[in-house]
Motif scaffolding. Structure first.
Motif, PDB file in Angstrom:
ATOM      1  N   PRO A 326     -28.067  16.032  29.542  1.00 27.12           N
ATOM      2  CA  PRO A 326     -29.006  15.796  30.654  1.00 27.12           C
ATOM      3  C   PRO A 326     -30.466  16.019  30.271  1.00 27.12           C
ATOM      4  O   PRO A 326     -31.370  15.565  30.989  1.00 27.12           O
ATOM      5  N   GLU A 327     -30.702  16.697  29.148  1.00 26.90           N
ATOM      6  CA  GLU A 327     -32.067  16.944  28.706  1.00 26.90           C
ATOM      7  C   GLU A 327     -32.724  15.698  28.103  1.00 26.90           C
ATOM      8  O   GLU A 327     -33.945  15.659  27.908  1.00 26.90           O
ATOM      9  N   ILE A 328     -31.915  14.678  27.801  1.00 26.57           N
ATOM     10  CA  ILE A 328     -32.446  13.467  27.183  1.00 26.57           C
ATOM     11  C   ILE A 328     -32.759  12.431  28.255  1.00 26.57           C
ATOM     12  O   ILE A 328     -31.905  12.108  29.085  1.00 26.57           O
ATOM     13  N   THR A 329     -33.979  11.908  28.218  1.00 27.11           N
ATOM     14  CA  THR A 329     -34.379  10.821  29.116  1.00 27.11           C
ATOM     15  C   THR A 329     -34.314   9.519  28.333  1.00 27.11           C
ATOM     16  O   THR A 329     -34.971   9.377  27.297  1.00 27.11           O
ATOM     17  N   MET A 330     -33.516   8.569  28.827  1.00 25.12           N
ATOM     18  CA  MET A 330     -33.333   7.336  28.078  1.00 25.12           C
ATOM     19  C   MET A 330     -33.101   6.167  29.019  1.00 25.12           C
ATOM     20  O   MET A 330     -32.645   6.323  30.150  1.00 25.12           O
ATOM     21  N   ASP A 331     -33.457   4.982  28.530  1.00 21.49           N
ATOM     22  CA  ASP A 331     -33.210   3.731  29.237  1.00 21.49           C
ATOM     23  C   ASP A 331     -32.648   2.745  28.211  1.00 21.49           C
ATOM     24  O   ASP A 331     -32.672   3.003  27.001  1.00 21.49           O
ATOM     25  N   TRP A 332     -32.149   1.598  28.676  1.00 23.55           N
ATOM     26  CA  TRP A 332     -31.562   0.622  27.752  1.00 23.55           C
ATOM     27  C   TRP A 332     -31.622  -0.773  28.346  1.00 23.55           C
ATOM     28  O   TRP A 332     -31.810  -0.950  29.551  1.00 23.55           O
ATOM     29  N   GLU A 333     -31.461  -1.746  27.484  1.00 27.40           N
ATOM     30  CA  GLU A 333     -31.374  -3.135  27.922  1.00 27.40           C
ATOM     31  C   GLU A 333     -30.586  -3.956  26.907  1.00 27.40           C
ATOM     32  O   GLU A 333     -30.539  -3.625  25.718  1.00 27.40           O
ATOM     33  N   MET A 334     -29.933  -5.011  27.391  1.00 25.36           N
ATOM     34  CA  MET A 334     -29.384  -6.032  26.506  1.00 25.36           C
ATOM     35  C   MET A 334     -30.465  -7.084  26.353  1.00 25.36           C
ATOM     36  O   MET A 334     -30.874  -7.700  27.336  1.00 25.36           O
ATOM     37  N   TYR A 335     -30.942  -7.321  25.152  1.00 19.89           N
ATOM     38  CA  TYR A 335     -32.032  -8.269  24.972  1.00 19.89           C
ATOM     39  C   TYR A 335     -31.618  -9.537  24.224  1.00 19.89           C
ATOM     40  O   TYR A 335     -32.449 -10.414  23.960  1.00 19.89           O
ATOM     41  N   GLY A 336     -30.333  -9.659  23.935  1.00 20.21           N
ATOM     42  CA  GLY A 336     -29.833 -10.878  23.310  1.00 20.21           C
ATOM     43  C   GLY A 336     -28.333 -10.954  23.482  1.00 20.21           C
ATOM     44  O   GLY A 336     -27.640  -9.937  23.427  1.00 20.21           O
ATOM     45  N   SER A 337     -27.820 -12.157  23.728  1.00 24.81           N
ATOM     46  CA  SER A 337     -26.369 -12.304  23.843  1.00 24.81           C
ATOM     47  C   SER A 337     -25.953 -13.727  23.512  1.00 24.81           C
ATOM     48  O   SER A 337     -26.617 -14.682  23.916  1.00 24.81           O
ATOM     49  N   VAL A 338     -24.870 -13.843  22.760  1.00 22.31           N
ATOM     50  CA  VAL A 338     -24.258 -15.120  22.413  1.00 22.31           C
ATOM     51  C   VAL A 338     -22.756 -14.939  22.564  1.00 22.31           C
ATOM     52  O   VAL A 338     -22.172 -14.103  21.865  1.00 22.31           O
ATOM     53  N   PRO A 339     -22.106 -15.659  23.454  1.00 21.02           N
ATOM     54  CA  PRO A 339     -20.660 -15.492  23.600  1.00 21.02           C
ATOM     55  C   PRO A 339     -19.904 -16.045  22.405  1.00 21.02           C
ATOM     56  O   PRO A 339     -20.390 -16.912  21.681  1.00 21.02           O
ATOM     57  N   GLY A 340     -18.705 -15.537  22.180  1.00 20.21           N
ATOM     58  CA  GLY A 340     -17.854 -16.062  21.126  1.00 20.21           C
ATOM     59  C   GLY A 340     -17.237 -17.388  21.532  1.00 20.21           C
ATOM     60  O   GLY A 340     -17.422 -17.874  22.651  1.00 20.21           O
ATOM     61  N   GLY A 341     -16.509 -17.995  20.613  1.00 17.16           N
ATOM     62  CA  GLY A 341     -15.877 -19.282  20.894  1.00 17.16           C
ATOM     63  C   GLY A 341     -14.528 -19.386  20.203  1.00 17.16           C
ATOM     64  O   GLY A 341     -14.344 -18.859  19.098  1.00 17.16           O
ATOM     65  N   THR A 342     -13.582 -20.055  20.838  1.00 17.57           N
ATOM     66  CA  THR A 342     -12.252 -20.192  20.267  1.00 17.57           C
ATOM     67  C   THR A 342     -11.740 -21.611  20.455  1.00 17.57           C
ATOM     68  O   THR A 342     -12.139 -22.313  21.398  1.00 17.57           O
ATOM     69  N   THR A 343     -10.887 -22.050  19.561  1.00 20.29           N
ATOM     70  CA  THR A 343     -10.196 -23.333  19.622  1.00 20.29           C
ATOM     71  C   THR A 343      -8.704 -23.048  19.646  1.00 20.29           C
ATOM     72  O   THR A 343      -8.235 -22.121  18.961  1.00 20.29           O
ATOM     73  N   ASP A 344      -7.964 -23.813  20.410  1.00 19.37           N
ATOM     74  CA  ASP A 344      -6.515 -23.666  20.430  1.00 19.37           C
ATOM     75  C   ASP A 344      -5.992 -23.754  18.997  1.00 19.37           C
ATOM     76  O   ASP A 344      -6.239 -24.752  18.308  1.00 19.37           O
ATOM     77  N   PRO A 345      -5.275 -22.737  18.514  1.00 22.52           N
ATOM     78  CA  PRO A 345      -4.800 -22.787  17.124  1.00 22.52           C
ATOM     79  C   PRO A 345      -3.832 -23.930  16.855  1.00 22.52           C
ATOM     80  O   PRO A 345      -3.584 -24.267  15.688  1.00 22.52           O
ATOM     81  N   GLU A 346      -3.277 -24.549  17.908  1.00 20.59           N
ATOM     82  CA  GLU A 346      -2.397 -25.692  17.731  1.00 20.59           C
ATOM     83  C   GLU A 346      -3.159 -27.011  17.701  1.00 20.59           C
ATOM     84  O   GLU A 346      -2.560 -28.069  17.507  1.00 20.59           O
ATOM     85  N   ASN A 347      -4.478 -26.964  17.914  1.00 16.30           N
ATOM     86  CA  ASN A 347      -5.279 -28.180  17.906  1.00 16.30           C
ATOM     87  C   ASN A 347      -5.180 -28.893  16.562  1.00 16.30           C
ATOM     88  O   ASN A 347      -5.033 -28.273  15.506  1.00 16.30           O
ATOM     89  N   TRP A 348      -5.317 -30.228  16.609  1.00 13.94           N
ATOM     90  CA  TRP A 348      -5.175 -31.042  15.403  1.00 13.94           C
ATOM     91  C   TRP A 348      -6.026 -30.523  14.249  1.00 13.94           C
ATOM     92  O   TRP A 348      -5.530 -30.379  13.123  1.00 13.94           O
ATOM     93  N   ILE A 349      -7.312 -30.241  14.496  1.00 13.24           N
ATOM     94  CA  ILE A 349      -8.211 -29.933  13.382  1.00 13.24           C
ATOM     95  C   ILE A 349      -7.853 -28.604  12.730  1.00 13.24           C
ATOM     96  O   ILE A 349      -8.006 -28.443  11.507  1.00 13.24           O
ATOM     97  N   ILE A 350      -7.358 -27.652  13.504  1.00 16.36           N
ATOM     98  CA  ILE A 350      -6.938 -26.380  12.917  1.00 16.36           C
ATOM     99  C   ILE A 350      -5.711 -26.605  12.039  1.00 16.36           C
ATOM    100  O   ILE A 350      -5.642 -26.128  10.895  1.00 16.36           O
ATOM    101  N   GLN A 351      -4.751 -27.350  12.546  1.00 18.16           N
ATOM    102  CA  GLN A 351      -3.533 -27.609  11.783  1.00 18.16           C
ATOM    103  C   GLN A 351      -3.825 -28.454  10.540  1.00 18.16           C
ATOM    104  O   GLN A 351      -3.261 -28.221   9.468  1.00 18.16           O
ATOM    105  N   SER A 352      -4.705 -29.439  10.671  1.00 15.66           N
ATOM    106  CA  SER A 352      -5.072 -30.265   9.523  1.00 15.66           C
ATOM    107  C   SER A 352      -5.753 -29.434   8.447  1.00 15.66           C
ATOM    108  O   SER A 352      -5.469 -29.562   7.248  1.00 15.66           O
ATOM    109  N   ALA A 353      -6.688 -28.564   8.875  1.00 16.85           N
ATOM    110  CA  ALA A 353      -7.378 -27.698   7.917  1.00 16.85           C
ATOM    111  C   ALA A 353      -6.392 -26.768   7.211  1.00 16.85           C
ATOM    112  O   ALA A 353      -6.503 -26.514   6.002  1.00 16.85           O
ATOM    113  N   LYS A 354      -5.416 -26.267   7.947  1.00 19.26           N
ATOM    114  CA  LYS A 354      -4.412 -25.396   7.323  1.00 19.26           C
ATOM    115  C   LYS A 354      -3.529 -26.178   6.352  1.00 19.26           C
ATOM    116  O   LYS A 354      -3.143 -25.654   5.300  1.00 19.26           O
ATOM    117  N   ARG A 355      -3.218 -27.425   6.697  1.00 24.36           N
ATOM    118  CA  ARG A 355      -2.441 -28.235   5.749  1.00 24.36           C
ATOM    119  C   ARG A 355      -3.221 -28.429   4.454  1.00 24.36           C
ATOM    120  O   ARG A 355      -2.657 -28.364   3.356  1.00 24.36           O
TER     121      ARG A 355
END
Length: 442
Positions: A326-355
């Motif tokens: 409680p002796e510490i005075t502090m504030d914070w903010e999120m100043y940047g954000s980029v969400p992650g991204g995913t592709t269905d692992p069964e999608n053609w391009i994922i399977q082709s790349a694995k082949r």
């Protein structure tokens, strides 16, 4: 993550012939020449016009139609296209074109003296090695993609689909405000201006195929005190240091970060985080302790976790620190954000790349090492483009000259390491672009 075997689909005799002829046309010497010349063009984030112009000329020489998009007067992204006979898909081979450092005097606090070959804003070649800023990441990726496209065009394969090669500014995980560049703004601008494909392949370090990548969240903690003076006692009433309590906050944050990683790991993503720096006071005024000390850091965001949820997790951490201190005075903010991204692992391009991966490696792909590196691939996926990430062994081993620790691999390329990856990408290109759309699930 559950392991599902790769869906097998054999090449026809004709596809096999095309692949073998195109693979024979892949040239490590040609790739190395392009890599050296591109690395020799300094292209920090927000200042890529010269490098993009060079790549535009080169892609036109190998037979691609090109167009560019400018993010500013000195920032340029470029795309090349080879149109097929029709009825097929469009496949984008993508890599950023900007490097993570500018090598200004002000950056020495970030990179150190930076005398190593991999940190220089110009290229150096020693036998099969190329050194210089971005020689591996991203320029080794660009050179590999372009070499694949060159071999396909040189072989004269009658593609049904369209082959695209794109490279954009703003791909490094930075935000260069004065140049309006970073955080994947370049690839998004290209997607919005005609580059949008059916599928995409990005090339990034590590010898696996990935179907997803994390985003990132940037936070700043502000520890507050009062400005002081070095000539007064430590127990003077009314003075509160911001620097000393910041050390307590740093230790608490360092303990929280591995807990965050463990709590948010899923799929093939293990989202790490690191404290990047501490800022406070003025070096010209060491007699006056700073009223404010800032701590800033990056944590990676799993595609199944939103930046808003990460923000809520961090808010809980801050409240816990305040309760315990409680002796510490502090504030914070999120100043940047980029969400992650995913592709269905069964999608053609994922399977082709694995082949393609399995064809070259001669073994089942299996579950890859967990990933925390963020790339423009997350933006491609968020924009609805099914995207496969294919890599190569990294960092390169056995460099003949000293390279920087930590991120030294970004500017040191052993060209023979890239060639198996080129063969894997080539496999996916032929597998994808010599078929009708209906065969690809489109």
């Amino acid at each position: 993550m559950q392991f599902n075997p790769t869906k097998q689909m054999s090449f026809s005799a004709q596809q096999t012939e095309w692949y073998e002829k195109a693979k024979a046309n892949l040239s490590s010497k040609r790739l190395q020449k392009l890599l050296f010349e591109l690395t020799d063009i300094h292209s920090p984030t927000g200042s890529t016009r010269e490098a993009a112009d060079y790549m535009q000329r080169h892609m036109e020489l190998i037979g691609l139609r090109t167009k560019t998009h400018d993010n500013s007067a000195i920032s340029r992204s470029v795309m090349g296209e080879h149109r097929g006979t029709g009825g097929g898909a469009s496949l984008l081979l993508y890599a950023p074109i900007d490097t993570h450092l500018d090598r200004t005097k002000e950056e020495e606090i970030l990179a150190g003296p930076g005398q190593e070959a991999d940190l220089q804003p110009h290229a150096r070649q020693i036998e099969d090695w190329v050194f210089g800023l971005g020689a591996s990441n991203p320029k080794g990726m660009i050179a590999t993609h372009v070499e694949v496209a060159t071999a396909v065009l040189e072989t004269g394969i009658p593609l049904k689909g369209n082959l695209l090669v794109g490279m954009a500014d703003g791909g490094m995980p930075v935000d260069i405000k004065e140049r309006h560049s970073g955080m994947s703004n370049g690839v998004i601008n290209l997607l919005n201006r005609g580059m949008y494909p059916d599928f995409a392949i990005i090339m990034k370090p590590w010898n696996w195929v990935y179907h997803e990548e994390p985003g990132m969240a940037w936070f700043k903690i502000t520890v507050k005190g009062t400005m002081g003076y070095a000539g007064i006692p430590h127990d003077v009433p009314g003075f509160r240091s911001s620097v000393v309590p910041a050390a307590t906050v740093i230790q608490a944050l360092q303990a929280w970060l591995p807990e965050y990683t463990k709590r948010n790991t899923s799929g093939v993503i293990e989202p790490h985080g690191w404290i990047a720096g501490v800022r406070g006071g003025q070096i010209e005024r060491p007699a006056f302790p700073s009223a404010v000390t800032e701590i800033f850091f990056d944590v990676r965001v799993n595609p199944r976790t939103s930046p808003a949820d990460v923000k809520a997790q961090f808010a809980n951490f801050v409240e816990d620190v305040k309760t315990r201190h409680p002796e510490i005075t502090m504030d914070w903010e999120m100043y940047g954000s980029v969400p992650g991204g995913t592709t269905d692992p069964e999608n053609w391009i994922i399977q082709s790349a694995k082949r393609g991966w399995e064809h070259i490696e001669g073994r089942p792909h299996g579950v890859p090492d967990l990933l925390a590196g963020q790339t423009d691939g997350a933006a491609l996926r968020r924009y609805g483009v099914p995207t496969a990430r294919i890599g190569w062994p990294w960092p390169a081993q056995g460099a003949p000259v000293p390279v920087a620790e930590g991120l030294g691999g970004m500017g040191a390329t052993y060209v023979p390491d890239l060639m198996p990856c080129a063969e894997k990408i080539l496999y996916a290109v032929i597998d994808t672009l010599t078929r009708d759309r209906s065969e690809l699930g489109l």
